[in-house]
Design a protein around this motif. Structure first.
Motif, PDB file in Angstrom:
ATOM      1  N   UNK A 278     -13.565 -73.929 -10.495  1.00 10.62           N
ATOM      2  CA  UNK A 278     -13.974 -73.542  -9.144  1.00 10.62           C
ATOM      3  C   UNK A 278     -12.915 -73.927  -8.113  1.00 10.62           C
ATOM      4  N   UNK A 279     -12.339 -75.127  -8.277  1.00  7.16           N
ATOM      5  CA  UNK A 279     -11.292 -75.574  -7.325  1.00  7.16           C
ATOM      6  C   UNK A 279     -10.056 -74.677  -7.407  1.00  7.16           C
ATOM      7  N   UNK A 280      -9.692 -74.302  -8.647  1.00  9.73           N
ATOM      8  CA  UNK A 280      -8.493 -73.460  -8.803  1.00  9.73           C
ATOM      9  C   UNK A 280      -8.694 -72.089  -8.184  1.00  9.73           C
ATOM     10  N   UNK A 281      -9.928 -71.523  -8.448  1.00 14.17           N
ATOM     11  CA  UNK A 281     -10.197 -70.197  -7.863  1.00 14.17           C
ATOM     12  C   UNK A 281     -10.230 -70.297  -6.341  1.00 14.17           C
ATOM     13  N   UNK A 282     -10.782 -71.384  -5.818  1.00 12.04           N
ATOM     14  CA  UNK A 282     -10.831 -71.567  -4.363  1.00 12.04           C
ATOM     15  C   UNK A 282      -9.422 -71.630  -3.775  1.00 12.04           C
ATOM     16  N   UNK A 283      -8.544 -72.358  -4.474  1.00 15.92           N
ATOM     17  CA  UNK A 283      -7.166 -72.425  -3.984  1.00 15.92           C
ATOM     18  C   UNK A 283      -6.502 -71.049  -4.025  1.00 15.92           C
ATOM     19  N   UNK A 284      -6.751 -70.337  -5.117  1.00 16.24           N
ATOM     20  CA  UNK A 284      -6.154 -69.000  -5.221  1.00 16.24           C
ATOM     21  C   UNK A 284      -6.670 -68.091  -4.135  1.00 16.24           C
ATOM     22  N   UNK A 285      -7.969 -68.250  -3.818  1.00 15.71           N
ATOM     23  CA  UNK A 285      -8.539 -67.442  -2.747  1.00 15.71           C
ATOM     24  C   UNK A 285      -7.843 -67.727  -1.425  1.00 15.71           C
ATOM     25  N   UNK A 286      -7.634 -69.020  -1.154  1.00 18.62           N
ATOM     26  CA  UNK A 286      -6.955 -69.397   0.102  1.00 18.62           C
ATOM     27  C   UNK A 286      -5.522 -68.848   0.123  1.00 18.62           C
ATOM     28  N   UNK A 287      -4.766 -69.024  -0.980  1.00 15.37           N
ATOM     29  CA  UNK A 287      -3.385 -68.575  -1.032  1.00 15.37           C
ATOM     30  C   UNK A 287      -3.296 -67.059  -0.926  1.00 15.37           C
ATOM     31  N   UNK A 288      -4.228 -66.371  -1.583  1.00 15.12           N
ATOM     32  CA  UNK A 288      -4.218 -64.913  -1.518  1.00 15.12           C
ATOM     33  C   UNK A 288      -4.467 -64.437  -0.096  1.00 15.12           C
ATOM     34  N   UNK A 289      -5.429 -65.079   0.549  1.00 12.97           N
ATOM     35  CA  UNK A 289      -5.729 -64.710   1.939  1.00 12.97           C
ATOM     36  C   UNK A 289      -4.499 -64.930   2.823  1.00 12.97           C
ATOM     37  N   UNK A 290      -3.812 -66.094   2.637  1.00 13.93           N
ATOM     38  CA  UNK A 290      -2.612 -66.397   3.434  1.00 13.93           C
ATOM     39  C   UNK A 290      -1.474 -65.427   3.129  1.00 13.93           C
ATOM     40  N   UNK A 291      -1.343 -65.047   1.835  1.00 14.15           N
ATOM     41  CA  UNK A 291      -0.270 -64.117   1.461  1.00 14.15           C
ATOM     42  C   UNK A 291      -0.471 -62.770   2.120  1.00 14.15           C
ATOM     43  N   UNK A 292      -1.729 -62.286   2.079  1.00 22.87           N
ATOM     44  CA  UNK A 292      -1.997 -60.998   2.727  1.00 22.87           C
ATOM     45  C   UNK A 292      -1.755 -61.090   4.222  1.00 22.87           C
ATOM     46  N   UNK A 293      -2.159 -62.237   4.836  1.00 25.13           N
ATOM     47  CA  UNK A 293      -1.949 -62.404   6.277  1.00 25.13           C
ATOM     48  C   UNK A 293      -0.457 -62.452   6.604  1.00 25.13           C
ATOM     49  N   UNK A 294       0.332 -63.119   5.748  1.00 21.42           N
ATOM     50  CA  UNK A 294       1.775 -63.210   5.986  1.00 21.42           C
ATOM     51  C   UNK A 294       2.430 -61.849   5.903  1.00 21.42           C
ATOM     52  N   UNK A 295       2.031 -61.041   4.896  1.00 16.12           N
ATOM     53  CA  UNK A 295       2.590 -59.694   4.787  1.00 16.12           C
ATOM     54  C   UNK A 295       2.202 -58.859   5.997  1.00 16.12           C
ATOM     55  N   UNK A 296       0.924 -58.999   6.414  1.00 10.79           N
ATOM     56  CA  UNK A 296       0.491 -58.260   7.603  1.00 10.79           C
ATOM     57  C   UNK A 296       1.273 -58.691   8.840  1.00 10.79           C
ATOM     58  N   UNK A 297       1.538 -60.006   8.960  1.00  6.35           N
ATOM     59  CA  UNK A 297       2.299 -60.508  10.120  1.00  6.35           C
ATOM     60  C   UNK A 297       3.720 -59.957  10.112  1.00  6.35           C
ATOM     61  N   UNK A 298       4.347 -59.919   8.901  1.00  4.03           N
ATOM     62  CA  UNK A 298       5.688 -59.352   8.797  1.00  4.03           C
ATOM     63  C   UNK A 298       5.692 -57.894   9.194  1.00  4.03           C
ATOM     64  N   UNK A 299       4.659 -57.178   8.777  1.00  2.00           N
ATOM     65  CA  UNK A 299       4.570 -55.766   9.157  1.00  2.00           C
ATOM     66  C   UNK A 299       4.382 -55.621  10.654  1.00  2.00           C
ATOM     67  N   UNK A 300       3.568 -56.536  11.243  1.00  2.00           N
ATOM     68  CA  UNK A 300       3.373 -56.469  12.694  1.00  2.00           C
ATOM     69  C   UNK A 300       4.686 -56.673  13.441  1.00  2.00           C
ATOM     70  N   UNK A 301       5.624 -57.499  12.869  1.00  2.24           N
ATOM     71  CA  UNK A 301       6.914 -57.739  13.527  1.00  2.24           C
ATOM     72  C   UNK A 301       7.733 -56.463  13.648  1.00  2.24           C
ATOM     73  N   UNK A 302       7.491 -55.545  12.729  1.00  2.90           N
ATOM     74  CA  UNK A 302       8.201 -54.264  12.777  1.00  2.90           C
ATOM     75  C   UNK A 302       7.417 -53.215  13.552  1.00  2.90           C
ATOM     76  N   UNK A 303       6.374 -53.651  14.138  1.00  2.00           N
ATOM     77  CA  UNK A 303       5.534 -52.682  14.846  1.00  2.00           C
ATOM     78  C   UNK A 303       6.080 -52.456  16.251  1.00  2.00           C
ATOM     79  N   UNK A 304       7.338 -51.869  16.344  1.00  4.66           N
ATOM     80  CA  UNK A 304       7.980 -51.637  17.635  1.00  4.66           C
ATOM     81  C   UNK A 304       7.325 -50.467  18.341  1.00  4.66           C
ATOM     82  N   UNK A 305       7.436 -50.547  19.653  1.00  3.67           N
ATOM     83  CA  UNK A 305       6.865 -49.473  20.439  1.00  3.67           C
ATOM     84  C   UNK A 305       7.607 -48.183  20.161  1.00  3.67           C
ATOM     85  N   UNK A 306       6.951 -47.079  20.247  1.00  7.36           N
ATOM     86  CA  UNK A 306       7.577 -45.780  19.951  1.00  7.36           C
ATOM     87  C   UNK A 306       8.768 -45.512  20.891  1.00  7.36           C
ATOM     88  N   UNK A 307       9.841 -44.978  20.353  1.00  7.58           N
ATOM     89  CA  UNK A 307      11.011 -44.620  21.156  1.00  7.58           C
ATOM     90  C   UNK A 307      11.949 -45.768  21.461  1.00  7.58           C
TER      91      UNK A 307
END
Length: 570
Positions: A278-307
């Motif tokens: 249970x502890x290992x799955x909980x840690x994986x859940x936390x890390x997975x959530x953070x990994x997805x958030x980090x990728x989303x944050x990186x994508x947001x950095x490229x979210x430049x205004x049009x033009x």
């Protein structure tokens, strides 16, 4: 001061080494004995004309060497340095000239090769020659103003004029520079105004090109980077991964709960392992959530205004186009904008700046005129005193019909120079009713030599500078009796502040010497030789007696010679 003269194979002299004392040195001897050879050799060492005719018959070369005491004259030291000659402090100054039998020669100053022109220029600072056939020093009118200033004790006034001239020169240069800048700016004002308007509209910033180039590179890579990040999110499973991990965690927790309800010991290995899972799955859940958030944050950095990429490229192109048009770099555009604004301000405010600079130049000119007027007055007074002093000297030297004046004339074009606003020229008229003219154009050789003596006698002790060695060659030619006596006494007075060499046939002049050299010519081994002997007191008296009586020296002549030698200087 000349301290030694060495002559080798010059005309009739085989070898001669003379130690030269201070004071008045007289050279006597029969006519044709070779007294002029001594002066010719000295002149050769000082840069005078040298040719094969000076070399003794049968010799390969002739050498003349003049040694002077360590120079302490700042002008002479500066001239030596300017001509590239090194003279250590306290070191004697040695001028050596070699003339070959083929006419070719060499010159050396302190054993350093020298050009004859440089040697002549330096020699002129060391020795003045006044004689029947040559007079240097006083004939150069460019020296007259300095002599007059020194005679009048006008050094402070001369320095004040030189300083005022420098200030005026600086003020006029500043005014001219402002005028040139204003004229150039006015001619380019319309173009500058247009360029400044464009730069103001463009508003370039320091380091903007570098920033835009970097931004364009990042923006150009953004599309592919976003695709890569989307792929990464897909591989991570996004929210599904978190949901699956949450479901797995709930299933493990349910399994552990059932085991516990069945009465299993909490420390049972199954319960322990379910907890670890249970502890290992909980840690994986936390890390997975953070990994997805980090990728989303990186994508947001490229979210430049049009033009934004288009605008960055347009800005960069505009900056570079402006730089090409103005023939500069993008980095220099901000500074150019400031300079253009300053130059246009100069046009607007130039009248005030030019007016202030004009007033400063006018004030500097007034200041110069004030000190120059004081110097001019001093020169006029000094000229009157010098004329009176020289006229007092002329009568006893059998130049009583001559008149002397100092002509003070405005400098060319009225220039306000560092030396004042007038030139000074010594002029004479040797006969009643004759016009005044330069020294060398109106006087015979003998008159000119005696006039030079009169000038030097009047200036003696008043020149305020180191006296060069002075040579008077037969200054007593054609005179005798009281005039010769006057010549001798003036030479003696002159030698109290300088070293004086005089070639003379006059016993009255010879009697005034501090040292006496007799030049003799004799035949030996089929050749004629010239020798020089430094006479002691008895032989000096005998030589002067010979000069008085001729070939047969009488007791009366010896007594007259002794009386001449012992007569005090008034």
């Amino acid at each position: 001061m000349l301290t030694a003269l060495s002559i080798r194979d010059i005309v009739l002299i085989d070898a001669l080494d003379l130690d030269v004392p201070g004071g008045l040195i007289v050279l006597t001897g029969e006519t044709g004995a070779g007294k002029s050879i001594i002066l010719d050799a000295l002149g050769l060492a000082l840069g005078g004309r040298g040719d094969a005719g000076l070399v003794r018959a049968g010799a390969k070369q002739g050498v003349a060497t003049a040694v002077f005491s360590a120079p302490d004259d700042e002008d002479l030291l500066a001239l030596l340095a300017e001509r590239g000659f090194e003279v250590a402090p306290g070191e004697d100054l040695i001028l050596r000239r070699i003339v070959g039998a083929d006419g070719r020669g060499k010159a050396f100053i302190n054993d350093q090769p020298a050009g004859v022109a440089a040697m002549r220029e330096i020699g002129a600072r060391l020795v003045e020659v006044h004689g029947q056939h040559e007079t240097v020093g006083l004939l150069d009118w460019k020296t007259h103003r300095g002599l007059l200033d020194a005679y009048g004790g006008l050094q402070a006034q001369v320095a004040a004029v030189a300083a005022a001239s420098e200030r005026l020169k600086a003020a006029e240069a500043h005014l001219a520079d402002l005028r040139a800048q204003a004229a150039d700016a006015a001619a380019r004002s319309e173009e500058m105004a247009l360029n400044l308007a464009e730069l103001d509209a463009l508003d370039p910033r320091p380091d903007e090109e570098t920033e835009l180039a970097g931004e364009r590179a990042v923006l150009g890579a953004a599309e592919k980077a976003l695709s890569d990040l989307a792929d990464a999110r897909t591989q991570l499973g996004g929210d599904k991964l978190s949901q699956k991990l949450a479901a797995a965690l709930r299933a493990v927790e349910h399994a552990r709960q059932r085991a516990t309800q069945a009465g299993a010991d909490p420390d049972h290995p199954v319960i322990h392992r379910l907890g670890l899972a249970a502890e290992a799955i909980d840690r994986a859940l936390v890390e997975a959530t953070e990994a997805v958030a980090a990728v989303d944050a990186a994508a947001d950095a490229f979210d430049f205004e049009p033009g934004r990429l288009d605008r960055a490229e347009e800005r960069l192109f505009a900056l570079r186009a402006a730089a090409r048009k103005l023939n500069t770099t993008v980095e220099a555009l901000p500074d150019l904008r400031v300079r253009l604004r300053e130059q246009l301000r100069l046009i607007e405010d130039g009248a005030d700046a030019l007016s202030a600079a004009g007033r400063a130049a006018a004030q500097a000119a007034q200041d110069y005129d004030a000190v120059a007027a004081l110097l001019s007055s001093g020169r006029e007074a000094a000229a009157d005193r010098l004329v009176a002093a020289v006229m007092d000297e002329l009568g006893p030297l059998k130049l009583d019909r001559a008149r002397f004046r100092v002509a003070l004339d405005p400098v060319e074009s009225g220039r306000r120079g560092p030396g004042g606003v007038e030139t000074a020229r010594f002029q004479i008229a040797t006969n009643a009713g004759a016009p005044f003219g330069p020294l060398d154009s109106v006087a015979s050789g003998g008159e000119l030599a005696r006039f030079a003596l009169a000038m030097k006698a009047a200036l003696a002790g008043r020149e305020g500078q180191r006296q060069p060695v002075m040579i008077f060659d037969e200054v007593d030619q054609g005179v005798g009796g009281a005039v010769a006596e006057a010549v001798g006494r003036r030479l003696e007075r002159l030698s109290r502040g300088a070293q004086v060499l005089v070639v003379t046939h006059s016993p009255q002049v010879a009697a005034r010497g501090d040292a006496h050299w007799k030049v003799m010519k004799a035949d030996a081994e089929g050749r004629t030789h010239t020798t020089v002997s430094a006479l002691d007191a008895p032989r000096r008296q005998e030589e002067i007696a010979r000069m008085l009586s001729g070939a047969q020296v009488t007791d009366e002549a010896r007594a007259a010679a002794r009386a001449l030698i012992e007569s005090p200087l008034p």
